[in-house]
Structure formats: structure tokens, C-alpha cells
Design a protein around this motif. Structure first.
Motif, PDB file in Angstrom:
ATOM      1  N   SER A   1       0.893  -1.166   0.000  1.00  0.00           N
ATOM      2  CA  SER A   1       0.000   0.000   0.000  1.00  0.00           C
ATOM      3  C   SER A   1       0.920   1.201   0.000  1.00  0.00           C
ATOM      4  CB  SER A   1      -0.978  -0.006   1.172  1.00  0.00           C
ATOM      5  OG  SER A   1      -0.329  -0.316   2.361  1.00  0.00           O
ATOM      6  N   PHE A   2       1.396   1.499  -1.162  1.00  0.00           N
ATOM      7  CA  PHE A   2       2.492   2.440  -1.354  1.00  0.00           C
ATOM      8  C   PHE A   2       2.002   3.807  -1.815  1.00  0.00           C
ATOM      9  CE2 PHE A   2       5.938   3.806  -4.456  1.00  0.00           C
ATOM     10  CZ  PHE A   2       6.755   4.350  -3.481  1.00  0.00           C
ATOM     11  N   PHE A   3       0.891   3.848  -2.556  1.00  0.00           N
ATOM     12  CA  PHE A   3       0.397   5.126  -3.048  1.00  0.00           C
ATOM     13  C   PHE A   3      -0.402   5.815  -1.940  1.00  0.00           C
ATOM     14  CE2 PHE A   3       0.231   3.784  -7.818  1.00  0.00           C
ATOM     15  CZ  PHE A   3       1.572   3.505  -7.755  1.00  0.00           C
ATOM     16  N   ARG A   4      -0.438   7.124  -1.996  1.00  0.00           N
ATOM     17  CA  ARG A   4      -1.241   7.911  -1.067  1.00  0.00           C
ATOM     18  C   ARG A   4      -2.038   8.910  -1.887  1.00  0.00           C
ATOM     19  NH1 ARG A   4       0.285   4.580   1.583  1.00  0.00           N
ATOM     20  NH2 ARG A   4       1.467   4.548   3.512  1.00  0.00           N
ATOM     21  N   PRO A   5      -3.217   9.301  -1.409  1.00  0.00           N
ATOM     22  CA  PRO A   5      -3.899  10.382  -2.122  1.00  0.00           C
ATOM     23  C   PRO A   5      -3.001  11.604  -2.146  1.00  0.00           C
ATOM     24  CG  PRO A   5      -5.209   9.598  -0.227  1.00  0.00           C
ATOM     25  CD  PRO A   5      -3.954   8.811  -0.247  1.00  0.00           C
TER      26      PRO A   5
ATOM     27  N   HIS B   1       7.462  14.172  -3.420  1.00  0.00           N
ATOM     28  CA  HIS B   1       6.830  12.898  -3.751  1.00  0.00           C
ATOM     29  C   HIS B   1       5.374  12.870  -3.311  1.00  0.00           C
ATOM     30  CE1 HIS B   1       8.071  12.314   0.413  1.00  0.00           C
ATOM     31  NE2 HIS B   1       7.113  11.422   0.494  1.00  0.00           N
ATOM     32  N   ILE B   2       4.937  13.909  -2.582  1.00  0.00           N
ATOM     33  CA  ILE B   2       3.532  13.973  -2.155  1.00  0.00           C
ATOM     34  C   ILE B   2       3.187  15.440  -1.934  1.00  0.00           C
ATOM     35  CG2 ILE B   2       4.103  13.664   0.315  1.00  0.00           C
ATOM     36  CD1 ILE B   2       1.533  11.821   0.390  1.00  0.00           C
ATOM     37  N   VAL B   3       1.925  15.793  -2.139  1.00  0.00           N
ATOM     38  CA  VAL B   3       1.553  17.208  -1.960  1.00  0.00           C
ATOM     39  C   VAL B   3       1.655  17.582  -0.488  1.00  0.00           C
ATOM     40  CG1 VAL B   3       0.075  17.530  -3.962  1.00  0.00           C
ATOM     41  CG2 VAL B   3      -0.887  16.557  -1.898  1.00  0.00           C
ATOM     42  N   LYS B   4       1.848  18.867  -0.251  1.00  0.00           N
ATOM     43  CA  LYS B   4       2.055  19.343   1.128  1.00  0.00           C
ATOM     44  C   LYS B   4       0.848  19.037   2.007  1.00  0.00           C
ATOM     45  CE  LYS B   4       6.119  21.526   0.930  1.00  0.00           C
ATOM     46  NZ  LYS B   4       6.348  21.598  -0.503  1.00  0.00           N
ATOM     47  N   LYS B   5      -0.350  19.297   1.457  1.00  0.00           N
ATOM     48  CA  LYS B   5      -1.555  19.105   2.278  1.00  0.00           C
ATOM     49  C   LYS B   5      -2.227  17.788   1.908  1.00  0.00           C
ATOM     50  CE  LYS B   5      -2.559  23.837   3.502  1.00  0.00           C
ATOM     51  NZ  LYS B   5      -3.355  25.030   3.224  1.00  0.00           N
ATOM     52  N   ALA B   6      -1.474  16.727   1.973  1.00  0.00           N
ATOM     53  CA  ALA B   6      -2.041  15.427   1.623  1.00  0.00           C
ATOM     54  C   ALA B   6      -3.059  15.009   2.678  1.00  0.00           C
ATOM     55  CB  ALA B   6      -0.929  14.394   1.538  1.00  0.00           C
ATOM     56  N   PRO B   7      -4.143  14.316   2.255  1.00  0.00           N
ATOM     57  CA  PRO B   7      -5.176  13.915   3.208  1.00  0.00           C
ATOM     58  C   PRO B   7      -4.618  13.054   4.347  1.00  0.00           C
ATOM     59  CG  PRO B   7      -5.942  13.659   0.979  1.00  0.00           C
ATOM     60  CD  PRO B   7      -4.501  14.005   0.882  1.00  0.00           C
ATOM     61  N   LYS B   8      -5.070  13.376   5.537  1.00  0.00           N
ATOM     62  CA  LYS B   8      -4.715  12.597   6.725  1.00  0.00           C
ATOM     63  C   LYS B   8      -5.776  11.517   6.936  1.00  0.00           C
ATOM     64  CE  LYS B   8      -1.331  15.354   8.378  1.00  0.00           C
ATOM     65  NZ  LYS B   8      -1.118  16.068   7.116  1.00  0.00           N
TER      66      LYS B   8
END
Lengths: 189, 369
Positions: B154-158, B285-292
Motif C-alpha cells: 500500500s504504497f500510493f497515497r492520495p 513525492h507527495i503534496v504538502k496538504k495530503a489527506p490525513k
């Protein structure tokens, strides 16, 4: 994309949509929802609609359902090989008598998708040749995705109709007026 | 000869049969060695992932996506985060898109390698799976340090991916691409040109395009029937439009056609990986405000489809604004691909049923969900 003014495009409905007898035709933004057209159909035109869409070159991606305060909604997703194009056909059916004619004679893939919807929601597909449980045990009672009455959300909170192109006067699910949900209806209506 | 005739014999293939890959049962009615009817019975690995979605938050559902299809978890990762990103309008950093493409295509190669080995094993040859697993092991070794797991990623994140990749990962990936490219001619000499193998596949299970459309078959199954339908081209997502690659098709529509398509896809995926590694930009590698985990998505319905190793993976998500999804429907490609088996197997020899099942590339947990 056919060249033309934005106004000209907005008034255009594709040729395959003629004769589908949709209660409500909604245009979506594919980039935002992944759906190009959402069509609300009544259960009795479903087989005819499936036949027309099959002839128009669409294939069935899946059949799912959801449980809303206005009844079950069976959602049929169809797509075309030619490009980004996805139709969502919605059929709203009452909780106390959830019946839809089976489209498995047109789309054989529906045989399993409909059995899955029977398992999860107890929706009956009339004319299905083999209405046995598919994923759940045969002796299981109950349907796991049916929600408690208090957890059901009204349809207008769940589905965004996008731009309503055409609407049957009696189709009121997205109107501002508070449509009575099944539970709030007085007995005997 | 019909079903129920005194001359017919009903046999049960599975659920614990080595060639059914997991627990699939097929009820076969045989007339001698010929199949009169074949009825797949599924549900032995059903875990009700769609119900689990309703009791978890959108971000907490991520680990489930690694477990729907254990051979192509990143395809499902991608479909889920893609649906969330489309719903919430999240922009993914460019570097994250490249990481997704590299790892996603590596995962497609590893999935096809397991299929290749297992398919040949079903047909009675033991050696190729040893070669395939040796190569797959190298992919697992590449993905383990960045994703933390070898099988159920489960490597990808929104909004991106869980961790950034290192320069050594990129370097090792290029080494693997060159190594794997050299292995493909060996696979061809060992298996594809083998006369015994070809006799088991050629002309077996000929699938017409019409039947593909009736059942909604996708992926290498429909491409084996000469329709270049690939979600990466048909419904472009991510940055696949920047790479140069072919969509392999085969005109015969038999088991050999589906085999050839997958083998050609190995080379195409390697092409994509190589280009992506060479072009990957610096950045987040991920947006600053990635969903928690307790993030609430906006209201709405959304459908997102990706091209998995087995075909079109679709996620249909309905949100009423709560942190738990209101309804999630998972469209698995194997489900539709297997549903046509009953019609396809009719009139074939029993031994050909094994060949046809293998050529559909079944992963039962993905079908049962």
C-alpha cells in the motif's frame, strides 16, 4: 471533439440517446467525475435501453447499487472502446419491492453482476436464468450492504446530477423541494 | 448430448485444484473428454471489501487495496487514490506521477511473470516458473525498500506516494530493465517456440470480439482478440501520454494470442520504465496538504479506471461528505474475464479447460473481493 461553439455543443445530445426514454438526462464533466452522461431510467425500459446501447457499441463495465433514503439505486456503468466515454444508468426502485428486469439476455456479463447485486442488496432481477447467490453462501440470510434506515442519505446528497439537459416533469429527486422519503411517507400511500 | 444425459459425467474441478490458482471451483459436465457445460463457482475468497470501505475512512482503506489482488496491488492502489484525487481535485506532484508509473509498470512485469510461470506449470512444464520467479524476485527486491512490503503494497497515497525513491533505486531499476530485456529472448526460445506448448495453446479457446463485448472482457483478454483497448490510451490518466510504447494485440483470439499479448507487454512495460527513469524530475513525492487518515472528502460521485495487469480496474466511489465513503464499488477485471469461461469452454477437451483458465490470468481474491 467536433468543432463548434460552446452553445452549439451544449444543445447536442448524441444520436444513441434517442429512444432511450430517460426520465432525466444529466451531462457530467468527465475530468471531474469520470462519467460523461448520467441517465435515469424507469425499470420497465431497462431491457430495451440495454439493447439499443449494445447496438450503439457500448459494453457493460459493471452493475452496482446503492442504498439511499429514496430507495435502492441500481447503477449500470457502460463504456465504449473508442475513447473516454462512460454512461451511468440509474434505476431507482423502492425498498419494499426492489425489482428490475434482467439485462443478461443482451449483456451476458450482467449474469454475474446482477447476482452480486442480489447478494449485497436483495434486488430481484426478473428473468435472470440462474438467480443463485454468487459470492455469499447459499444459506446466508440478509444482505450486507443494506443500510439502517437512519443511516440512509437522500439521493440529492449522494449523486451530483451535473448539468440537467432534459427532465421528465415528474422526476423530482434533484429539486429543491423536500421530497418525502419512503420512511417519512404516511402509511397507506 | 445434453446435460443430465446418462452418457455425461459431472466432475468437480477445485476448489483445491492446483490449476485454479487460489480457490475456484468449476463444475464440469463431460461427455467423454469433451466439456458439455462448465460452471465456475466463486466466492470462496470473498472478504466483502466493499463493506469494509464503509466502516473505514478513505485513507485507512488503502491497505485493503493491497490485498484485493495480491499480484497487482499497485494497480488497485492507483485506482483508489485516483478516485479520491478526482473527487477532491487533488493535484499530484510530477515526481510522484513518475514514481507511480515506474513502480506500477514494475508491478505489471512481476504480475505477468507469475502468470507466465504458473500458466506453463499448469500445462505441465515445471522449469519456466523457476526462471520467472528468479526474475520476479529482483522486482520484489527493488520495491521492498521503498514500499516496505514484498507482496501486498500500500504504497500510493492520495496526493502522491508514501516515500520518495532514491537514486540507487533508479539506478538498480535501469540495471533490471537491461537484465530483463536480455531474458525475454530466452523465454521465447524456451517456451514460446516450444512445439508441445504451442499445441496446447494454438486454436484453443478462440474468443470473438463480440463475446468480449457481451461479457465486458478487458485487458490482455480483449487485446488477444485484436482490439487495442487499453485504459492508458482510451481514458488517459497520470502521465502515460508522455511515453512511447505500443499496445500489443493478437488477431487470433486463442489462448496463444493472449499469451503473446502478455509476453509483448513485458517488453513494452520495460520501455515505459526506462523512459520514466530517464525523465524523472526532482521535486516532492507527495503534496504538502495530503489527506490525513481522518480527512473528509467532498460530496460527490466519481469513477476512476486504470489499466491493471489483468484489465480495467474501476473504483466507483460515492461520498456524502463524511470521512467514511458512503458506497464503494470495485470493478475487477478478472470477474468479467472469468464470467465468459462457461461459454468459452463448451465443446473443448478437459485438458483445454486448464489451458483456457490459465490464459485468462485469474487471481481469485481479485474476482471474489
Amino acid at each position: 471533439m467536433v468543432a463548434g461553439t460552446a452553445r452549439g455543443r451544449r444543445q447536442m445530445t448524441p444520436a444513441w440517446m434517442e429512444g432511450l426514454n430517460a426520465l432525466c438526462k444529466c451531462r457530467h464533466d468527465f475530468g471531474k467525475t469520470g462519467i460523461t452522461w448520467g441517465l435515469f431510467l424507469s425499470p420497465d425500459v431497462m431491457v430495451d435501453a440495454a439493447r439499443r446501447l449494445f447496438q450503439a457499441g457500448f459494453f457493460l463495465e459493471d452493475i452496482s447499487a446503492l442504498d439511499s433514503a429514496n430507495g435502492f439505486v441500481a447503477v449500470y456503468h457502460l463504456s465504449a472502446y473508442s475513447g473516454p466515454d462512460r454512461l451511468a444508468l440509474y434505476v431507482i426502485i423502492p425498498h419494499n419491492d426492489p425489482q428490475i428486469p434482467s439485462i443478461s439476455a443482451v449483456y451476458s456479463g450482467a449474469l454475474w453482476h446482477e447476482r452480486e447485486a442480489m447478494d449485497f442488496f436483495g434486488i430481484k432481477f426478473i428473468g435472470h436464468p440462474d438467480p443463485k447467490p454468487l459470492l455469499l453462501p447459499e444459506d446466508m440470510t440478509g444482505h450486507p450492504l443494506i443500510k439502517e434506515a437512519e443511516n440512509r442519505a437522500p439521493l440529492k446528497d449522494l449523486l451530483d446530477p451535473g448539468e440537467i439537459v432534459e427532465r421528465d416533469p415528474d422526476f423530482l429527486f434533484f429539486e429543491e423541494s423536500n421530497l418525502p422519503t419512503e420512511e417519512s411517507k404516511p402509511e397507506g400511500q | 448430448m445434453t446435460e443430465g444425459d446418462e452418457q455425461t459425467l459431472i466432475i468437480n474441478m477445485g476448489p483445491q485444484h492446483p490449476s485454479t490458482h487460489g480457490v475456484l471451483r468449476v463444475v464440469l459436465v463431460l461427455d467423454g473428454e469433451y466439456i458439455v457445460s462448465a460452471t465456475p463457482v466463486i466466492g470462496y475468497l470473498h472478504r466483502m471489501h466493499e463493506k469494509m470501505a464503509e466502516i473505514r475512512t478513505c485513507v485507512q482503506y488503502m491497505p485493503n487495496m493491497g490485498r484485493v489482488d495480491y499480484l497487482n496491488p499497485l494497480g488497485w492502489n492507483w485506482a483508489w487514490v485516483g478516485a479520491l484525487e478526482r473527487l477532491a481535485g487533488i493535484e499530484v506532484p510530477e515526481r510522484a506521477e513518475f514514481i507511480r508509473v515506474i513502480t506500477g509498470e514494475l508491478n505489471r512485469v512481476s504480475s505477468h511473470l507469475v502468470w507466465f510461470g504458473a500458466y506453463i506449470l499448469d500445462l505441465g512444464a515445471f522449469t519456466p516458473i523457476m526462471y520467472a520467479f528468479e526474475d520476479r524476485e529482483k522486482i520484489l527486491d527493488l520495491l521492498q525498500p521503498i514500499s516496505g512490503s514484498r507482496l501486498t503494497y500500500s504504497f500510493f497515497r492520495p496526493g502522491g506516494v508514501a516515500t520518495d525513491v532514491t537514486d540507487s533505486f533508479l539506478k538498480d531499476t535501469l540495471v533490471f530493465v537491461r537484465y530483463m530485456r536480455d531474458r525475454l529472448p530466452m523465454y521465447r526460445d524456451l517456451v514460446t517456440d516450444n512445439i508441445i506448448f504451442r499445441k496446447r495453446c494454438e486454436g484453443v479457446g478462440v474468443l470473438s470480439l463480440e463475446m468480449c463485448r457481451k461479457y465486458g472482457a478487458t485487458g490482455p483478454v480483449i487485446r488477444g482478440s485484436n482490439r487495442p483497448y487499453d485504459i492508458r490510451r482510451a481514458e488517459p490518466y497520470s502521465i502515460y501520454d508522455r511515453f512511447d510504447y505500443e499496445i500489443p494485440v493478437d488477431e487470433k483470439g486463442d489462448a496463444m494470442g493472449r499469451y503473446r499479448v502478455r509476453m509483448a507487454e513485458l517488453a513494452e512495460s520495460l520501455k515505459i520504465i526506462e523512459q520514466a527513469v530517464n525523465q524523472i524530475p526532482e521535486g516532492d513525492h507527495i503534496v504538502k496538504k495530503a489527506p490525513k487518515p481522518r480527512w473528509k472528502p467532498p460530496k460527490g460521485e466519481v469513477y476512476f479506471a486504470v489499466e491493471g495487469a489483468r484489465g480495467k480496474i474501476g473504483v466507483y466511489l460515492i461520498s456524502n461528505g463524511d470521512k467514511h465513503p458512503y458506497r464503494v464499488k470495485l470493478r475487477s477485471p478478472g470477474f468479467s474475464n472469468l464470467s465468459l469461461f462457461g461459454e468459452l469452454a463448451k465443446g473443448h477437451l478437459l485438458q483445454d479447460a486448464v489451458s483456457i483458465l490459465g490464459s485468462l490470468d485469474l487471481v481469485i481474491p481479485e474476482i471474489d473481493r
